[in-house]
Design an enzyme around this catalytic site. Structure first.
Site, PDB file in Angstrom:
ATOM      1  N   LEU A   1      -2.303  -5.316   5.072  1.00 21.14           N
ATOM      2  CA  LEU A   1      -2.261  -5.733   6.474  1.00 21.14           C
ATOM      3  C   LEU A   1      -1.653  -7.131   6.572  1.00 21.14           C
ATOM      4  CD1 LEU A   1      -5.957  -4.697   7.424  1.00 21.14           C
ATOM      5  CD2 LEU A   1      -3.933  -3.219   7.267  1.00 21.14           C
TER       6      LEU A   1
ATOM      7  N   ARG B   1      13.076  -8.761  -6.011  1.00 21.75           N
ATOM      8  CA  ARG B   1      12.489  -7.777  -5.104  1.00 21.75           C
ATOM      9  C   ARG B   1      13.641  -7.020  -4.460  1.00 21.75           C
ATOM     10  NH1 ARG B   1      10.109  -8.181   0.751  1.00 21.75           N
ATOM     11  NH2 ARG B   1       8.901  -6.259   0.714  1.00 21.75           N
TER      12      ARG B   1
ATOM     13  N   ARG C   1       6.168  -4.341  15.081  1.00 20.19           N
ATOM     14  CA  ARG C   1       6.633  -2.945  15.034  1.00 20.19           C
ATOM     15  C   ARG C   1       5.603  -2.010  15.635  1.00 20.19           C
ATOM     16  NH1 ARG C   1       7.559  -3.345   8.912  1.00 20.19           N
ATOM     17  NH2 ARG C   1       9.241  -4.868   8.808  1.00 20.19           N
TER      18      ARG C   1
ATOM     19  N   HIS D   1       6.226  -1.490   0.550  1.00 26.56           N
ATOM     20  CA  HIS D   1       5.100  -2.321   0.088  1.00 26.56           C
ATOM     21  C   HIS D   1       4.543  -1.816  -1.247  1.00 26.56           C
ATOM     22  CE1 HIS D   1       3.833  -3.688   4.451  1.00 26.56           C
ATOM     23  NE2 HIS D   1       4.689  -4.546   3.921  1.00 26.56           N
TER      24      HIS D   1
ATOM     25  N   GLU E   1       2.651 -10.419  -4.763  1.00 24.09           N
ATOM     26  CA  GLU E   1       3.854  -9.657  -5.102  1.00 24.09           C
ATOM     27  C   GLU E   1       4.722 -10.390  -6.113  1.00 24.09           C
ATOM     28  OE1 GLU E   1       4.291  -8.802  -0.722  1.00 24.09           O
ATOM     29  OE2 GLU E   1       5.413  -7.096  -1.502  1.00 24.09           O
TER      30      GLU E   1
ATOM     31  N   ASN F   1      13.593 -13.262  -3.950  1.00 25.21           N
ATOM     32  CA  ASN F   1      13.525 -12.340  -2.811  1.00 25.21           C
ATOM     33  C   ASN F   1      14.664 -12.743  -1.881  1.00 25.21           C
ATOM     34  OD1 ASN F   1      12.947 -10.803  -0.585  1.00 25.21           O
ATOM     35  ND2 ASN F   1      10.762 -11.298  -0.552  1.00 25.21           N
TER      36      ASN F   1
HETATM   37  P1  ADP Z   1       4.047 -11.019   5.545  1.00 25.01           P
HETATM   38  O1  ADP Z   1       4.044  -9.556   5.786  1.00 25.01           O
HETATM   39  O2  ADP Z   1       5.064 -11.769   6.356  1.00 25.01           O
HETATM   40  O3  ADP Z   1       3.986 -11.420   4.088  1.00 25.01           O
HETATM   41  P2  ADP Z   1       1.303 -12.004   5.647  1.00 25.01           P
HETATM   42  O4  ADP Z   1       0.778 -11.139   4.555  1.00 25.01           O
HETATM   43  O5  ADP Z   1       1.401 -13.466   5.391  1.00 25.01           O
HETATM   44  O6  ADP Z   1       2.692 -11.487   6.198  1.00 25.01           O
HETATM   45  O7  ADP Z   1       0.381 -11.755   6.929  1.00 25.01           O
HETATM   46  C1  ADP Z   1       0.646 -12.329   8.185  1.00 25.01           C
HETATM   47  C2  ADP Z   1      -0.531 -12.028   9.096  1.00 25.01           C
HETATM   48  O8  ADP Z   1      -1.736 -12.531   8.493  1.00 25.01           O
HETATM   49  C3  ADP Z   1      -0.450 -12.666  10.485  1.00 25.01           C
HETATM   50  O9  ADP Z   1      -0.885 -11.736  11.470  1.00 25.01           O
HETATM   51  C4  ADP Z   1      -1.460 -13.804  10.395  1.00 25.01           C
HETATM   52  O10 ADP Z   1      -2.027 -14.074  11.650  1.00 25.01           O
HETATM   53  C5  ADP Z   1      -2.481 -13.230   9.470  1.00 25.01           C
HETATM   54  N1  ADP Z   1      -3.268 -14.306   8.863  1.00 25.01           N
HETATM   55  C6  ADP Z   1      -2.853 -15.213   7.953  1.00 25.01           C
HETATM   56  N2  ADP Z   1      -3.851 -16.089   7.685  1.00 25.01           N
HETATM   57  C7  ADP Z   1      -4.906 -15.719   8.442  1.00 25.01           C
HETATM   58  C8  ADP Z   1      -6.233 -16.217   8.634  1.00 25.01           C
HETATM   59  N3  ADP Z   1      -6.671 -17.291   7.978  1.00 25.01           N
HETATM   60  N4  ADP Z   1      -7.036 -15.555   9.498  1.00 25.01           N
HETATM   61  C9  ADP Z   1      -6.607 -14.481  10.158  1.00 25.01           C
HETATM   62  N5  ADP Z   1      -5.376 -13.966  10.036  1.00 25.01           N
HETATM   63  C10 ADP Z   1      -4.532 -14.579   9.196  1.00 25.01           C
END
Ligand code: ADP
Length: 383
Positions: free
Chosen positions: A191, A73, A223, A162, A365, A7
């Site tokens: 999310l 990716r 965003r 995504h 992914e 990536n």
């Molecule tokens: P990216 O889009 O960068 O891959 P992720 O899929 O890792 O992002 O998601 C990041 C989000 O997930 C952040 O808002 C983070 O706070 C939330 N997150 C990660 N672990 C937890 C957790 N254990 N409890 C609640 N939220 C979490």
């Protein structure tokens, strides 16, 4: 088959070496990591040097095995790419021609493709596109109601992103429910820092919340998601530059703007401690998501499941609960005990009487890219 998943960002290169034939997915990852600060002081000069910095880490786990293919990716596949493709020079040029549509991402992806091609000229490379799964959007879903030259001259339409995650999660959700992938109707919610929802009908993407760029749709970490486009015109007239507005909406908005943090854990903790801004942020984000879920339930002709994935979707029981609480009109009933379970496995978090099951299905992914890469390379080898 050993697949190196890449990536490639403008100043970073994430990698994961996977054995796609490993008996257990848990043992499939041989090594992974990220090279940062490419082109900056103290970092590698360019992507080629970043790759040679990986040699030692790869050699340490490879022993006498060798890498069979590299899967990349690639963010934007435009209208051309509906599936992963074996990369050659023509494909690299085609991805480069899409640079104007994804100016932050595609040029960096091309640097990664070229760096591998010059390091290992005979290595099969496969490009896996973030937009590809959404190539099945019908025209009524991808078209904006604007004059046609915006589309014909500039490619302005909805593409969606995504896709690798949505497709993988839809497939796993179908398997979990015991239905064939092409018979799955549902709503998938990715999310993470970026947030998007996809309406899946017959296993295909028929609508998705991100559009021409990943800015459209839901409230994200930094965003804004949907807003009245006249706000941009207003800001231009106030003297703000294109770069300022870009930064404002992509980097300074979303949860970060509403709650002062883009980290869901921090926002939930603050709301629980009585912080009014954090509470509003969760209300705005969950309300808008619930509206999209209702819309997509209609779009797919009745969802057989609503599926949560990615960082927030997989881990934030409080956010899932806030979304579920807004879906009463759909007959959705959360089970608080099931929702509180922490697990890496696909699971149900709704009550048996819920009219639509709520599932949590972890995304992966890198695994999806590695498997797609292996499939393309095997077909090509058969000629
Ligand atoms: P990216 O889009 O960068 O891959 P992720 O899929 O890792 O992002 O998601 C990041 C989000 O997930 C952040 O808002 C983070 O706070 C939330 N997150 C990660 N672990 C937890 C957790 N254990 N409890 C609640 N939220 C979490």
């Amino acid at each position: 088959m050993l697949v190196l998943v890449i990536n490639s960002g403008s100043s970073s290169l994430k990698y994961q070496l996977r054995d796609v034939d490993a008996a257990e997915p848990e043992s499939a990852v041989l090594t992974e990591g990220v090279v940062e600060r490419i082109g900056f002081d103290g970092g590698p000069a360019d992507h080629a040097q970043a790759l040679s910095d990986l040699d030692a880490a790869l050699a340490a786990v490879l022993g006498d095995r060798r890498i069979d293919a590299v899967g990349h990716r690639v963010v934007h596949g435009g209208e051309r790419f509906a599936e992963p493709v074996l990369v050659d020079n023509e494909i690299i040029r085609a991805i480069e021609r899409l640079n104007p549509l994804a100016p932050l991402h595609n040029p960096a992806n091309v640097l990664g493709l070229r760096a591998i091609a010059s390091k290992w000229p005979d290595m099969p490379q496969v490009a896996v596109f973030d937009t590809a799964y959404h190539r099945t959007l019908p025209e009524h879903a991808w078209r904006y109601a604007v004059p046609d030259w915006l589309y014909t001259h500039h490619g302005i339409r909805r593409y969606g992103f995504h896709g690798t995650s949505h497709q993988y999660v839809a497939g796993r959700a179908a398997a979990f429910l015991g239905v064939a992938p092409e018979e799955f109707d549902g709503v998938v919610l990715h999310l993470g820092n970026g947030v998007s929802a996809t309406a899946v009908q017959g296993g295909k993407s028929i609508d998705t919340s991100m559009g021409f760029t990943p800015l459209e749709g839901l409230v994200m970490g930094t965003r804004s998601g949907d807003l009245d486009p006249s706000i941009l015109v207003f800001l231009v007239r106030q003297g703000h530059s294109a770069d300022e507005i870009d930064h404002l909406l992509n980097r300074e908005s979303g949860l970060a703007a509403l709650a002062g943090s883009n980290d869901m854990r921090t926002v939930v903790e603050a709301a629980d401690a009585g912080d009014r801004h954090a509470a509003i942020a969760l209300d705005v984000a969950s309300y808008r998501l619930a509206k999209y879920i209702g819309g997509y339930h209609v779009a797919v002709g009745g969802a057989a499941a609503i599926v949560f994935t990615a960082g927030i979707g997989e881990n934030s029981a409080p956010f899932r609960a806030r979304v579920a609480a807004r879906l009463g009109a759909l007959g959705v009933v959360l089970d608080d005990d099931l929702n509180a379970v922490r697990s890496k496995d696909p699971r149900t978090v709704s009550a048996p009487e819920s009219a639509i099951p709520l599932l949590v299905v972890p995304t992966d992914e890198e695994r999806a890219i590695a498997e797609a890469t292996a499939a393309v390379v095997r077909v090509a080898a058969r000629g």
